[in-house]
Design a protein around this motif. Sequence first.
Motif, mmCIF file in Angstrom:
data_model
loop_
_atom_site.group_PDB
_atom_site.id
_atom_site.type_symbol
_atom_site.label_atom_id
_atom_site.label_comp_id
_atom_site.label_asym_id
_atom_site.label_seq_id
_atom_site.Cartn_x
_atom_site.Cartn_y
_atom_site.Cartn_z
ATOM 1 N N THR A 104 50.886 -19.871 28.170
ATOM 2 C CA THR A 104 52.119 -20.216 28.889
ATOM 3 C C THR A 104 52.331 -19.326 30.098
ATOM 4 O O THR A 104 52.863 -19.769 31.123
ATOM 5 C CB THR A 104 53.336 -20.083 27.945
ATOM 6 O OG1 THR A 104 53.089 -20.832 26.757
ATOM 7 C CG2 THR A 104 54.609 -20.596 28.609
ATOM 8 N N LEU A 105 51.897 -18.071 29.997
ATOM 9 C CA LEU A 105 52.172 -17.084 31.040
ATOM 10 C C LEU A 105 51.375 -17.326 32.315
ATOM 11 O O LEU A 105 51.846 -17.046 33.413
ATOM 12 C CB LEU A 105 51.875 -15.681 30.497
ATOM 13 C CG LEU A 105 52.281 -14.497 31.364
ATOM 14 C CD1 LEU A 105 53.791 -14.435 31.544
ATOM 15 C CD2 LEU A 105 51.766 -13.200 30.753
ATOM 16 N N MET A 106 50.164 -17.836 32.179
ATOM 17 C CA MET A 106 49.307 -18.015 33.352
ATOM 18 C C MET A 106 48.452 -19.272 33.195
ATOM 19 O O MET A 106 48.389 -19.853 32.111
ATOM 20 C CB MET A 106 48.406 -16.790 33.546
ATOM 21 C CG MET A 106 47.453 -16.535 32.393
ATOM 22 S SD MET A 106 46.392 -15.059 32.624
ATOM 23 C CE MET A 106 47.581 -13.741 32.493
ATOM 24 N N LYS A 107 47.794 -19.666 34.257
ATOM 25 C CA LYS A 107 46.889 -20.807 34.198
ATOM 26 C C LYS A 107 45.528 -20.317 33.738
ATOM 27 O O LYS A 107 44.880 -19.510 34.414
ATOM 28 C CB LYS A 107 46.776 -21.477 35.570
ATOM 29 C CG LYS A 107 45.925 -22.747 35.542
ATOM 30 C CD LYS A 107 45.939 -23.452 36.898
ATOM 31 C CE LYS A 107 45.111 -24.727 36.830
ATOM 32 N NZ LYS A 107 45.116 -25.456 38.128
ATOM 33 N N GLY A 313 55.138 -19.056 23.536
ATOM 34 C CA GLY A 313 55.477 -19.827 24.730
ATOM 35 C C GLY A 313 56.971 -19.922 24.945
ATOM 36 O O GLY A 313 57.461 -19.827 26.080
ATOM 37 N N GLN A 314 57.712 -20.102 23.861
ATOM 38 C CA GLN A 314 59.170 -20.144 23.965
ATOM 39 C C GLN A 314 59.710 -18.825 24.510
ATOM 40 O O GLN A 314 60.622 -18.805 25.345
ATOM 41 C CB GLN A 314 59.790 -20.431 22.594
ATOM 42 C CG GLN A 314 61.317 -20.488 22.611
ATOM 43 C CD GLN A 314 61.911 -20.693 21.223
ATOM 44 O OE1 GLN A 314 61.227 -20.469 20.216
ATOM 45 N NE2 GLN A 314 63.150 -21.120 21.155
ATOM 46 N N ALA A 315 59.125 -17.714 24.053
ATOM 47 C CA ALA A 315 59.573 -16.398 24.518
ATOM 48 C C ALA A 315 59.231 -16.193 25.992
ATOM 49 O O ALA A 315 60.032 -15.625 26.747
ATOM 50 C CB ALA A 315 58.932 -15.299 23.672
ATOM 51 N N VAL A 316 58.056 -16.656 26.410
ATOM 52 C CA VAL A 316 57.670 -16.534 27.820
ATOM 53 C C VAL A 316 58.644 -17.309 28.699
ATOM 54 O O VAL A 316 59.136 -16.807 29.728
ATOM 55 C CB VAL A 316 56.227 -17.054 28.047
ATOM 56 C CG1 VAL A 316 55.934 -17.165 29.545
ATOM 57 C CG2 VAL A 316 55.216 -16.132 27.379
ATOM 58 N N ALA A 318 61.717 -18.195 28.011
ATOM 59 C CA ALA A 318 63.061 -17.586 27.958
ATOM 60 C C ALA A 318 63.134 -16.359 28.847
ATOM 61 O O ALA A 318 64.174 -16.070 29.441
ATOM 62 C CB ALA A 318 63.410 -17.206 26.516
ATOM 63 N N SER A 319 62.021 -15.634 28.948
ATOM 64 C CA SER A 319 62.024 -14.404 29.742
ATOM 65 C C SER A 319 61.904 -14.656 31.241
ATOM 66 O O SER A 319 62.298 -13.821 32.055
ATOM 67 C CB SER A 319 60.854 -13.508 29.309
ATOM 68 O OG SER A 319 59.612 -14.043 29.754
ATOM 69 N N GLY A 320 61.330 -15.814 31.587
ATOM 70 C CA GLY A 320 61.064 -16.076 32.994
ATOM 71 C C GLY A 320 59.892 -15.269 33.529
ATOM 72 O O GLY A 320 59.685 -15.166 34.734
ATOM 73 N N ALA A 321 59.112 -14.673 32.624
ATOM 74 C CA ALA A 321 57.986 -13.816 33.027
ATOM 75 C C ALA A 321 56.943 -14.603 33.781
ATOM 76 O O ALA A 321 56.670 -15.768 33.468
ATOM 77 C CB ALA A 321 57.370 -13.159 31.797
ATOM 78 N N LYS A 322 56.349 -13.956 34.755
ATOM 79 C CA LYS A 322 55.251 -14.515 35.532
ATOM 80 C C LYS A 322 54.100 -13.533 35.528
ATOM 81 O O LYS A 322 54.298 -12.321 35.570
ATOM 82 C CB LYS A 322 55.674 -14.793 36.982
ATOM 83 C CG LYS A 322 56.890 -15.705 37.125
ATOM 84 C CD LYS A 322 56.583 -17.124 36.683
ATOM 85 C CE LYS A 322 57.790 -18.035 36.902
ATOM 86 N NZ LYS A 322 57.529 -19.404 36.424
ATOM 87 N N ALA A 323 52.883 -14.049 35.486
ATOM 88 C CA ALA A 323 51.708 -13.176 35.502
ATOM 89 C C ALA A 323 51.613 -12.482 36.854
ATOM 90 O O ALA A 323 51.887 -13.086 37.902
ATOM 91 C CB ALA A 323 50.449 -13.981 35.231
ATOM 92 N N ASN A 324 51.235 -11.195 36.826
ATOM 93 C CA ASN A 324 51.079 -10.443 38.076
ATOM 94 C C ASN A 324 49.804 -10.870 38.792
ATOM 95 O O ASN A 324 48.822 -11.175 38.170
ATOM 96 C CB ASN A 324 51.007 -8.936 37.772
ATOM 97 C CG ASN A 324 52.323 -8.403 37.244
ATOM 98 O OD1 ASN A 324 53.392 -8.888 37.612
ATOM 99 N ND2 ASN A 324 52.255 -7.408 36.360
#
Length: 324
Positions: A104-107, A313-316, A318-324
């Motif tokens: 979920t965090l990155m492609k 994935g739900q946590a990602v 909810a956090s709005g986190a994006k991979a650096n």
Amino acid sequence: MTRAILIFAAAFAAGIASGPAAAQAGSYPAKAIRFIVPFAPGGSADTIGRLLALEMAKSLAQPMLVDNRPGGGGTIGVDAVAKAAPDGYTIGIAATGALAINVTLMKLAYDPLKDLAPVSKLADIPMVIVAYSGSGIDSVKDLIARAKAKPGSLAYGTTGIGSAMHLSGEILKVITGVELVHIGYKGSAPAVMDVVAGQIPIAIVDLTSALPHVRSGRIKALATLGAQRTVTAPDLPTMAEAGVPGFDAVGWFGIVAPGGTPRDAIGKLNGEINRIMRLPDIREKSLAVGAEPATGTAEEFGVLIAAEIPKWGQAVRASGAKAN
């Protein structure tokens, strides 16, 4: 493989479906196996991987090429496993991030459920919430009450954005409705030391990094994050016991192979891995680096991966986190 280190160990190859290169019963393994470790040498996953390699050398009598490919939160090495020939002669270690969080965090260049075959879970990495001894936060209930009394004023440190620790904080926010401010560090150790010094009130870190300071009384452990108490610190309560029912967040890693790797190879390797991880010496050395041995069948590991993807994935999201 210029970075590969030759260790006389056994074949770690696997697969859930039989394919065109199916291993011959009784003849596998017949040559060296490439074992990809997607982390730099010295960490817990690398340490346990090398312990496994040495033990499997004794029982399977084949060399293993240990190939460290760090980077991308573990995804670079796992991608190399996914792209390898599904012939039973390439496997690798994969952790929560590469198999469940980063989906979920990155492609990703691979699909964990289609391009990889689970072989065996290896270990759990328990996490814990700790608080500064002078914060007045002596329990999870205290933490929740403080956060609700002053929304957005309570900060928590972790190993960084998108880590299992960070996302565990996001799960806590979703379940309890509190507002917490995340502060990312480059590892558990600096986050723990800032809690010790009172620079931040709480942190979510791996248990091994925090435990010496908990035992000395410099910080207070509020709860471990898994559904069950840990082997390392069985005296510490779980989140459910501390007042947050249904909370279950544990880091883990295991062995995977390219999708389509022969069933015979998977079965043989799974049996060897389970046997080795139960050896008293291996268990002791694993616990020393913060990993609690936790094996099982290949099918059980596959079920775990499939269940963990939507949870993290739900946590990602909810956090709005994006991979650096």
